[in-house]
Enzyme design. Structure first.
Site, PDB file in Angstrom:
ATOM      1  N   LYS A  85      13.556   8.149  19.786  1.00 56.40           N
ATOM      2  CA  LYS A  85      13.358   7.439  18.460  1.00 56.40           C
ATOM      3  C   LYS A  85      13.684   6.146  19.051  1.00 56.40           C
ATOM      4  O   LYS A  85      14.499   5.873  19.868  1.00 56.40           O
ATOM      5  CB  LYS A  85      14.139   7.724  17.465  1.00 56.40           C
ATOM      6  CG  LYS A  85      13.926   7.555  16.055  1.00 56.40           C
ATOM      7  CD  LYS A  85      13.188   8.337  15.033  1.00 56.40           C
ATOM      8  CE  LYS A  85      13.064   8.075  13.956  1.00 56.40           C
ATOM      9  NZ  LYS A  85      12.231   9.026  13.054  1.00 56.40           N
ATOM     10  N   GLY A 185      12.357  12.458  -6.583  1.00 59.62           N
ATOM     11  CA  GLY A 185      11.572  11.606  -5.859  1.00 59.62           C
ATOM     12  C   GLY A 185      10.228  12.067  -5.716  1.00 59.62           C
ATOM     13  O   GLY A 185       9.785  12.838  -4.898  1.00 59.62           O
ATOM     14  N   GLY A 187       7.465  10.110  -4.581  1.00 59.32           N
ATOM     15  CA  GLY A 187       6.919   9.135  -3.701  1.00 59.32           C
ATOM     16  C   GLY A 187       5.838   9.774  -2.941  1.00 59.32           C
ATOM     17  O   GLY A 187       5.043  10.499  -3.574  1.00 59.32           O
ATOM     18  N   LYS A 188       5.412   9.237  -1.815  1.00 53.91           N
ATOM     19  CA  LYS A 188       4.441   9.632  -1.010  1.00 53.91           C
ATOM     20  C   LYS A 188       4.351  11.362  -0.887  1.00 53.91           C
ATOM     21  O   LYS A 188       3.416  11.934  -0.968  1.00 53.91           O
ATOM     22  CB  LYS A 188       4.360   9.082   0.356  1.00 53.91           C
ATOM     23  CG  LYS A 188       4.061   7.500   0.423  1.00 53.91           C
ATOM     24  CD  LYS A 188       3.743   7.071   1.565  1.00 53.91           C
ATOM     25  CE  LYS A 188       4.871   6.938   2.586  1.00 53.91           C
ATOM     26  NZ  LYS A 188       6.282   6.031   2.155  1.00 53.91           N
ATOM     27  N   VAL A 189       5.357  11.977  -0.449  1.00 55.87           N
ATOM     28  CA  VAL A 189       5.357  13.338  -0.277  1.00 55.87           C
ATOM     29  C   VAL A 189       5.894  13.974  -1.430  1.00 55.87           C
ATOM     30  O   VAL A 189       4.865  14.884  -1.816  1.00 55.87           O
ATOM     31  CB  VAL A 189       6.526  13.727   0.950  1.00 55.87           C
ATOM     32  CG1 VAL A 189       6.952  15.207   0.876  1.00 55.87           C
ATOM     33  CG2 VAL A 189       6.545  13.033   2.125  1.00 55.87           C
ATOM     34  N   GLY A 190       6.708  13.441  -2.445  1.00 53.64           N
ATOM     35  CA  GLY A 190       6.957  14.269  -3.702  1.00 53.64           C
ATOM     36  C   GLY A 190       5.736  14.577  -4.652  1.00 53.64           C
ATOM     37  O   GLY A 190       5.543  15.612  -4.966  1.00 53.64           O
ATOM     38  N   HIS A 191       4.844  13.475  -4.542  1.00 56.28           N
ATOM     39  CA  HIS A 191       3.837  13.775  -5.555  1.00 56.28           C
ATOM     40  C   HIS A 191       2.900  14.664  -5.001  1.00 56.28           C
ATOM     41  O   HIS A 191       2.141  15.445  -5.829  1.00 56.28           O
ATOM     42  CB  HIS A 191       3.289  12.305  -5.739  1.00 56.28           C
ATOM     43  CG  HIS A 191       2.207  11.828  -5.307  1.00 56.28           C
ATOM     44  ND1 HIS A 191       2.140  10.996  -4.150  1.00 56.28           N
ATOM     45  CD2 HIS A 191       0.690  11.821  -5.340  1.00 56.28           C
ATOM     46  CE1 HIS A 191       0.865  10.751  -3.506  1.00 56.28           C
ATOM     47  NE2 HIS A 191       0.043  11.325  -4.374  1.00 56.28           N
TER      48      HIS A 191
HETATM   49  P1  NAI Z   1       8.794   7.176  -0.427  1.00 53.30           P
HETATM   50  O1  NAI Z   1       9.388   6.021  -0.267  1.00 53.30           O
HETATM   51  O2  NAI Z   1       7.156   7.139  -0.574  1.00 53.30           O
HETATM   52  O3  NAI Z   1       9.119   8.162  -1.581  1.00 53.30           O
HETATM   53  C1  NAI Z   1      10.451   8.330  -1.905  1.00 53.30           C
HETATM   54  C2  NAI Z   1      10.641   8.541  -3.528  1.00 53.30           C
HETATM   55  O4  NAI Z   1      12.000   8.417  -3.837  1.00 53.30           O
HETATM   56  C3  NAI Z   1      10.567   6.909  -3.873  1.00 53.30           C
HETATM   57  O5  NAI Z   1       9.455   6.973  -5.007  1.00 53.30           O
HETATM   58  C4  NAI Z   1      11.633   6.332  -4.655  1.00 53.30           C
HETATM   59  O6  NAI Z   1      11.621   5.504  -5.813  1.00 53.30           O
HETATM   60  C5  NAI Z   1      12.502   7.763  -4.793  1.00 53.30           C
HETATM   61  N1  NAI Z   1      14.042   7.749  -5.107  1.00 53.30           N
HETATM   62  C6  NAI Z   1      14.780   6.877  -4.360  1.00 53.30           C
HETATM   63  N2  NAI Z   1      15.924   6.879  -4.415  1.00 53.30           N
HETATM   64  C7  NAI Z   1      15.871   7.854  -5.479  1.00 53.30           C
HETATM   65  C8  NAI Z   1      17.106   8.522  -6.542  1.00 53.30           C
HETATM   66  N3  NAI Z   1      18.138   8.256  -6.068  1.00 53.30           N
HETATM   67  N4  NAI Z   1      16.564   9.427  -7.380  1.00 53.30           N
HETATM   68  C9  NAI Z   1      15.306   9.694  -7.588  1.00 53.30           C
HETATM   69  N5  NAI Z   1      14.353   9.113  -6.735  1.00 53.30           N
HETATM   70  C10 NAI Z   1      14.783   8.232  -5.835  1.00 53.30           C
HETATM   71  O7  NAI Z   1       8.909   8.116   0.728  1.00 53.30           O
HETATM   72  P2  NAI Z   1       8.263   9.496   1.421  1.00 53.30           P
HETATM   73  O8  NAI Z   1       7.489   9.317   2.366  1.00 53.30           O
HETATM   74  O9  NAI Z   1       7.764  10.134   0.270  1.00 53.30           O
HETATM   75  O10 NAI Z   1       9.573  10.425   2.027  1.00 53.30           O
HETATM   76  C11 NAI Z   1      10.419  11.190   1.212  1.00 53.30           C
HETATM   77  C12 NAI Z   1      11.521  11.785   2.044  1.00 53.30           C
HETATM   78  O11 NAI Z   1      10.931  12.513   2.891  1.00 53.30           O
HETATM   79  C13 NAI Z   1      12.332  10.853   2.874  1.00 53.30           C
HETATM   80  O12 NAI Z   1      13.609  11.133   2.982  1.00 53.30           O
HETATM   81  C14 NAI Z   1      11.696  10.848   4.053  1.00 53.30           C
HETATM   82  O13 NAI Z   1      12.349  10.383   5.207  1.00 53.30           O
HETATM   83  C15 NAI Z   1      11.380  12.041   4.313  1.00 53.30           C
HETATM   84  N6  NAI Z   1      10.150  12.505   5.152  1.00 53.30           N
HETATM   85  C16 NAI Z   1       8.673  12.036   4.952  1.00 53.30           C
HETATM   86  C17 NAI Z   1       8.007  12.239   5.850  1.00 53.30           C
HETATM   87  C18 NAI Z   1       6.446  11.498   5.473  1.00 53.30           C
HETATM   88  O14 NAI Z   1       5.503  12.089   6.243  1.00 53.30           O
HETATM   89  N7  NAI Z   1       6.087  10.740   4.649  1.00 53.30           N
HETATM   90  C19 NAI Z   1       7.878  12.939   6.859  1.00 53.30           C
HETATM   91  C20 NAI Z   1       9.407  13.479   7.165  1.00 53.30           C
HETATM   92  C21 NAI Z   1      10.290  13.572   6.102  1.00 53.30           C
END
Ligand code: NAI
Length: 367
Positions: A85, A185, A187-191
């Site tokens: 990393k 959450g 975001g990108k993954v959650g939705h």
């Molecule tokens: P993102 O930033 O697109 O989504 C995260 C969401 O969580 C955002 O909508 C944000 O507003 C929300 N959030 C933040 N604090 C919060 C809280 N206290 N309560 C409720 N919601 C809250 O990030 P993404 O890409 O969806 O990643 C989510 C997680 O998955 C992160 O921990 C990331 O490190 C992990 N991850 C993501 C990968 C990817 O391909 N995008 C790959 C491996 C892990």
């Protein structure tokens, strides 16, 4: 300060790193740390984090921790890649320039392929394209350059596969149909995860601190339940809790309040401190280890090294289902929490497969 040179008596097998490189280019302002934890399975793959660290020590520490995590993640994902990393020190919104990224690319190139970079917090696909103008060892590139694009698609798919395995283990069938799943959450993954769950017949409750993220899910799925915040979601009547926001989601208070009997989500570093995995097990909560569950993203970018083929990458991410079941079986057999079983299996693969290089091939040089 984390030890870089672990002694022979180091307690944990993954406790030492192979190489740590400090990179400095005064004119562009680049200050970066590249940490290679292990190349036992192949070149060290892991993203570049761009962040305003409070100190250089903190940056080194973060690079070391993250690199170690990638060795374990890549090993369990079945990749022929080690773990590394990099971190670039500074506020990306203020100091990121073409010159700085390209200077960084030249340092990555100088490692001759021992480290392969990708996106992480603060770096994006477009940045990888800039870095790649100086460097051959870049993944996470834009589709125009043969890249895989948004890695969250297969990350969410992998999380869903792990969750199906949890359902198999807990309720005897690999489906979330009829279960109540809380997604913290969106975001990108959650939705994307919400879509898989609804398609499978689950009831989904979501929460997010970002109104726009919530609105997007509600527009796509009118009538979806929304919890006030993560604390309320944890206390809601759930079968599965899916942390998909920030790290440290599972601390003592969360574990005590959790109603779900399964935890399986995308967030990195979900366990707030060592020992939480045991508390979860003691409370009868089935915890699917985060770095196993969320490996779909790294599987996606790793596929770029061979020339990206989505279906091939998806097939590899689908195997997260089998690995999750294997981890649960090993955890039961060894009488340890799944997080410990996951570490052991990753270490075993690094040892068993890494050892094969001791078989000399024509062209190998031994001095
Ligand atoms: P993102 O930033 O697109 O989504 C995260 C969401 O969580 C955002 O909508 C944000 O507003 C929300 N959030 C933040 N604090 C919060 C809280 N206290 N309560 C409720 N919601 C809250 O990030 P993404 O890409 O969806 O990643 C989510 C997680 O998955 C992160 O921990 C990331 O490190 C992990 N991850 C993501 C990968 C990817 O391909 N995008 C790959 C491996 C892990």
């Amino acid at each position: 300060m984390h030890r870089i040179f672990a002694s022979e008596s180091a307690a944990a097998p993954g406790d030492s790193h192979e190489q740590v490189v400090l990179c400095h280019d005064r004119d562009s302002g680049l200050k970066a740390v590249i940490a290679i934890h292990s190349t036992a399975l192949g070149p060290a793959l892991g993203g570049t984090r761009f962040h305003a660290y409070a100190s250089e020590e903190e940056a080194v520490q973060d690079a070391l921790n993250l690199a170690r995590g990638m060795s374990y993640k890549n090993a369990l994902a079945g990749l022929d890649l080690g773990g590394g990393k990099a971190v670039i020190i500074g506020d990306p919104t203020k100091v990121k320039t073409e010159a700085l990224l390209r200077a960084y690319g030249r340092f990555v190139q100088s490692l001759g392929g021992r480290y392969v970079t990708a996106c992480d917090v603060g770096t994006y696909v477009a940045d990888m394209d800039v870095i790649a103008r100086e460097c051959d060892y870049v993944t996470g590139r834009s589709p125009e350059y043969g890249g895989a694009g948004d890695s969250s698609v297969l990350t969410a798919f992998g999380v869903f596969q792990a969750m199906r395995a949890c359902a198999q283990r807990r309720w005897g069938a690999p489906t979330l149909a009829g279960r109540r799943v809380g997604v913290a959450g969106v975001g990108k993954v959650g939705h994307y995860l919400v879509e898989h769950l609804l398609e499978d017949g689950a009831t989904v409750v979501v929460t997010d601190v970002n109104q726009a993220a919530l609105d997007r899910v509600r527009t796509a799925h009118p009538g979806i339940e929304v919890a006030a915040d993560a604390a309320a979601l944890i206390r809601a009547d759930l079968d599965v809790y899916a942390p998909c926001a920030l790290g440290g989601a599972l601390d003592d208070a969360t574990v005590a309040a959790l109603t779900a009997s399964v935890v399986c989500g995308a967030a990195n570093n979900q366990l707030a401190h060592p020992g939480v995995e045991k508390d979860l097990a003691d409370r009868g909560v089935l915890y699917a280890p985060d770095y196993l569950v969320n490996a779909g993203g790294v599987i996606q970018v790793a596929d770029e090294i061979e020339g990206f083929v989505f279906e091939r990458a998806k097939a590899k991410a689908a195997k997260i289902f089998d690995t999750t079941l294997e981890i649960f079986a090993r955890a039961e057999a060894d009488g340890v929490p799944p997080a410990v079983a996951a570490d052991r299996l990753a270490e075993k693969r690094m040892a068993d497969i890494g050892r094969l290089r001791s078989i000399l091939l024509p062209g190998d040089r031994r001095r």
